[in-house]
Motif scaffolding. Sequence first.
Motif, PDB file in Angstrom:
ATOM      1  N   ARG A  50       0.742  -1.199   0.096  1.00 33.95           N
ATOM      2  CA  ARG A  50       0.097  -0.049  -0.096  1.00 33.95           C
ATOM      3  C   ARG A  50       0.927   1.318  -0.106  1.00 33.95           C
ATOM      4  O   ARG A  50       0.595   2.172  -0.830  1.00 33.95           O
ATOM      5  CB  ARG A  50      -0.956   0.052   1.041  1.00 33.95           C
ATOM      6  CG  ARG A  50      -2.124  -1.062   1.114  1.00 33.95           C
ATOM      7  CD  ARG A  50      -3.039  -1.092   2.401  1.00 33.95           C
ATOM      8  NE  ARG A  50      -4.156  -1.741   2.122  1.00 33.95           N
ATOM      9  CZ  ARG A  50      -4.607  -2.311   3.189  1.00 33.95           C
ATOM     10  NH1 ARG A  50      -4.245  -2.083   4.320  1.00 33.95           N
ATOM     11  NH2 ARG A  50      -5.742  -3.141   2.894  1.00 33.95           N
ATOM     12  N   THR A  53       2.469   1.906  -3.664  1.00 39.75           N
ATOM     13  CA  THR A  53       1.533   2.048  -4.630  1.00 39.75           C
ATOM     14  C   THR A  53       0.859   3.338  -4.196  1.00 39.75           C
ATOM     15  O   THR A  53      -0.146   3.647  -4.571  1.00 39.75           O
ATOM     16  CB  THR A  53       0.456   1.002  -4.805  1.00 39.75           C
ATOM     17  OG1 THR A  53      -0.064   0.522  -3.427  1.00 39.75           O
ATOM     18  CG2 THR A  53       1.330  -0.479  -5.173  1.00 39.75           C
ATOM     19  N   THR A  54       1.257   4.226  -3.305  1.00 35.22           N
ATOM     20  CA  THR A  54       0.890   5.410  -2.647  1.00 35.22           C
ATOM     21  C   THR A  54      -0.405   5.451  -2.102  1.00 35.22           C
ATOM     22  O   THR A  54      -1.136   6.490  -2.095  1.00 35.22           O
ATOM     23  CB  THR A  54       0.693   6.419  -4.011  1.00 35.22           C
ATOM     24  OG1 THR A  54      -0.409   6.016  -4.859  1.00 35.22           O
ATOM     25  CG2 THR A  54       1.799   6.635  -5.009  1.00 35.22           C
ATOM     26  N   LEU A  55      -0.899   4.277  -1.662  1.00 34.32           N
ATOM     27  CA  LEU A  55      -2.284   4.221  -0.948  1.00 34.32           C
ATOM     28  C   LEU A  55      -2.173   4.768   0.247  1.00 34.32           C
ATOM     29  O   LEU A  55      -3.245   5.118   1.003  1.00 34.32           O
ATOM     30  CB  LEU A  55      -2.950   2.918  -1.312  1.00 34.32           C
ATOM     31  CG  LEU A  55      -3.217   2.271  -2.679  1.00 34.32           C
ATOM     32  CD1 LEU A  55      -3.886   0.960  -2.594  1.00 34.32           C
ATOM     33  CD2 LEU A  55      -4.204   3.275  -3.373  1.00 34.32           C
ATOM     34  N   LEU A  56      -1.072   4.690   0.627  1.00 29.87           N
ATOM     35  CA  LEU A  56      -0.952   5.009   2.299  1.00 29.87           C
ATOM     36  C   LEU A  56       0.467   5.665   2.370  1.00 29.87           C
ATOM     37  O   LEU A  56       1.355   5.099   1.938  1.00 29.87           O
ATOM     38  CB  LEU A  56      -0.759   3.413   2.992  1.00 29.87           C
ATOM     39  CG  LEU A  56      -0.940   3.576   4.639  1.00 29.87           C
ATOM     40  CD1 LEU A  56      -2.336   3.914   4.993  1.00 29.87           C
ATOM     41  CD2 LEU A  56      -0.660   2.033   4.956  1.00 29.87           C
ATOM     42  N   GLN A  75       1.179  11.129  -7.731  1.00 27.06           N
ATOM     43  CA  GLN A  75       0.379  11.277  -8.864  1.00 27.06           C
ATOM     44  C   GLN A  75       1.021  10.783 -10.005  1.00 27.06           C
ATOM     45  O   GLN A  75       0.439  10.012 -10.880  1.00 27.06           O
ATOM     46  CB  GLN A  75      -0.287  12.577  -9.051  1.00 27.06           C
ATOM     47  CG  GLN A  75      -1.434  12.828  -9.989  1.00 27.06           C
ATOM     48  CD  GLN A  75      -2.812  12.205  -9.613  1.00 27.06           C
ATOM     49  OE1 GLN A  75      -2.733  11.464  -8.457  1.00 27.06           O
ATOM     50  NE2 GLN A  75      -3.836  11.977 -10.329  1.00 27.06           N
ATOM     51  N   ARG A  78       1.812   7.156  -9.996  1.00 26.40           N
ATOM     52  CA  ARG A  78       0.458   6.117 -10.154  1.00 26.40           C
ATOM     53  C   ARG A  78       0.335   5.683 -11.916  1.00 26.40           C
ATOM     54  O   ARG A  78      -0.357   4.625 -12.217  1.00 26.40           O
ATOM     55  CB  ARG A  78      -0.948   6.903  -9.887  1.00 26.40           C
ATOM     56  CG  ARG A  78      -0.994   6.758  -8.386  1.00 26.40           C
ATOM     57  CD  ARG A  78      -2.106   7.534  -7.800  1.00 26.40           C
ATOM     58  NE  ARG A  78      -1.957   7.743  -6.483  1.00 26.40           N
ATOM     59  CZ  ARG A  78      -2.072   8.894  -5.948  1.00 26.40           C
ATOM     60  NH1 ARG A  78      -2.330  10.042  -6.578  1.00 26.40           N
ATOM     61  NH2 ARG A  78      -1.977   9.160  -4.360  1.00 26.40           N
ATOM     62  N   SER A  79       0.810   6.587 -12.712  1.00 24.68           N
ATOM     63  CA  SER A  79       0.913   6.280 -14.195  1.00 24.68           C
ATOM     64  C   SER A  79       1.848   5.009 -14.490  1.00 24.68           C
ATOM     65  O   SER A  79       1.818   4.757 -15.527  1.00 24.68           O
ATOM     66  CB  SER A  79       0.735   7.430 -15.001  1.00 24.68           C
ATOM     67  OG  SER A  79       1.879   7.918 -14.869  1.00 24.68           O
ATOM     68  N   LEU A  83      -1.479  -2.529 -10.065  1.00 25.32           N
ATOM     69  CA  LEU A  83      -1.696  -3.276  -8.777  1.00 25.32           C
ATOM     70  C   LEU A  83      -2.827  -4.171  -8.799  1.00 25.32           C
ATOM     71  O   LEU A  83      -3.875  -3.783  -9.211  1.00 25.32           O
ATOM     72  CB  LEU A  83      -1.987  -2.104  -7.815  1.00 25.32           C
ATOM     73  CG  LEU A  83      -2.727  -2.576  -6.420  1.00 25.32           C
ATOM     74  CD1 LEU A  83      -1.644  -3.332  -5.706  1.00 25.32           C
ATOM     75  CD2 LEU A  83      -3.192  -1.362  -5.615  1.00 25.32           C
ATOM     76  N   ALA A  84      -2.486  -5.430  -8.768  1.00 23.43           N
ATOM     77  CA  ALA A  84      -3.469  -6.613  -8.304  1.00 23.43           C
ATOM     78  C   ALA A  84      -3.752  -6.897  -7.041  1.00 23.43           C
ATOM     79  O   ALA A  84      -2.534  -7.251  -6.566  1.00 23.43           O
ATOM     80  CB  ALA A  84      -3.292  -7.481  -9.532  1.00 23.43           C
TER      81      ALA A  84
END
Lengths: 323, 260
Positions: A50, A53-56, A75, A78-79, A83-84
């Motif tokens: 997380r 992948t910048t979620l946290l 940002q 993210r490109s 993520l799976a």
Amino acid sequence: MSTDAVIEARGLRRSFGDVHALQGVDLVAPAGSVLGVLGPNGAGKTTAVRILTTLLPPDGGSATVAGLDVVKDAQELRSKIGLAGQYAAVDEYLTGKENLEMVGRLYHLSPAESRSRAKELLEEFDLVDAGGRTAGTYSGGMRRRLDLAAALVMRPPVLFLDEPTTGLDPRSRNSLWQTIEDRVADGTTVLLTTQYLEEADRLADRIAVIDHGQVIAEGTSDELKAKVGGERLDLVLEDEAQAAAATEALAPLADGEPAVDGASLSTPLRQGSGGVVAAVRRLDDAGVGVTDIAVRRPTLDDAFLTLTGRPAEEASTDGEEPA
Amino acid sequence: MSSLRWTVSDTLVLAMRQLRRIPRQPDLLIGYTIQPVMFVLLFRYVFGGAIATPGFDNYASYLMPGIIVQSIAFGGFVTALAIADDMNKGLIGRFRSLPMSRIAVLSGRAFADIALNALQLVVLIGIGLVVGFGFGTDVLKVLLGILLLLGLGFAFSWVFCLIGLLSGSAETSNAIGFTVIFPLTFASGAFVQPSTMPDGLRQFAEANPFTTLVDATRHLWIGGEAAPANSDVWMSIVWIVAITVVASFLAVRRYRSLAG
């Protein structure tokens, strides 16, 4: 810092209240490699994914993916990533095709590009026939394939797979492994978390074993196995009562005490001991009958047991991270 | 800056996602249509005979604006459940890992809800006309009333987005919705005139924004001496804008700081 590291984390820390999910984790994955992050439930694997992948945001430490900082350049980063997750994150009321097209649009592909990319991926993931059905009607394996396809819409140079095969039957697992291997062959850098030693063994170039929010060992599969010592001799006795006799007969070959479980006996072998031939001769001389005997290289299960002091399956979940 | 363009594009993509889902969830459509109709029948025929509404032709005239405001406010419920479901299934995590606008998941939902609310309005106005409700004003005012109600629905979509993000589960969303919003709609002028209520409750009902919205709708749809203009229409617009601004700010902030 190595220059070709595509994923690089230094001293990552993250707590949820009193739960210290990560306590200073370092991870490095060179370009085009697969880094396996292996650990039991609640070890901190998902928290690490997380953060990467910048979620946290991390509480401490730093990390870059594809040269971009996970906090400052979130940002843009993210490109570059796909993520799976262990939850197949697809919309079950949309068809497979609609799901992939939606993700394409959200990566800011044009409607036409999104459509053609969705079509390609449905073909590649053997979902052409199911592409027009809502994902709610899919089997577990099909959903995972769709989830992975969604992660690959942008052909990301870096792929994060959080327990991609948890809960899948062996056939679906094998086909997913093959797909991941194809990606790696195309040069994608992959970080894969798993609780399955077999999975890390097959897919990962390097493995970081993580437990209670810390990396407790890192290296190639072979290096980790080497920590447990050399080859092991496994045998099944004709008569359980002969376990002591067998142990005595094998003592000159053994490198440590054998593990005895009923009629099964497993012992680490000393280097250059002569292997199975010497063992059979000695057991024969001692009058011990065996129904099965084999020498095997140590598995990651053995490595995990040695590193953590407990088997992977029975690992505690006291560091459980929030869902 | 192209970021505004992408925000609009992302919002449209996610609004389209919601619109596609509507016909594929028949259970949801039943909740949106049958349930409010049952409420109308219940109030009109079971309670209606015992409720005096001086100045109005019949109870249906008094009731319909009230029950429509309540249904529209409550329609947002489905939004909270859907957002909580998206979080639990990992979809919000996927969206947050994409290089897309940070507001689009919520704004897409709020815009798609307008379509659901329009559907609900058609059903409720239809049943209202059957049970004795009649418009007493001109087309322009009726349309203004409809716009006001869709605006209310939009504002409450944001409120329920926030509830869904905060609660994280369908059960908790339900509990929050029922314990907070249900009493608020009843302690208002939606079903009975506040002048019949005891002190304390009466003042609360008169100050309740739901009363303001309901009175504004009555003025725009029925008019006459029974439903004077007062300041209700303007105050309704102020309430709708204020609720939208506050709830969307809090919801987007919450979305950004989610842990997954």
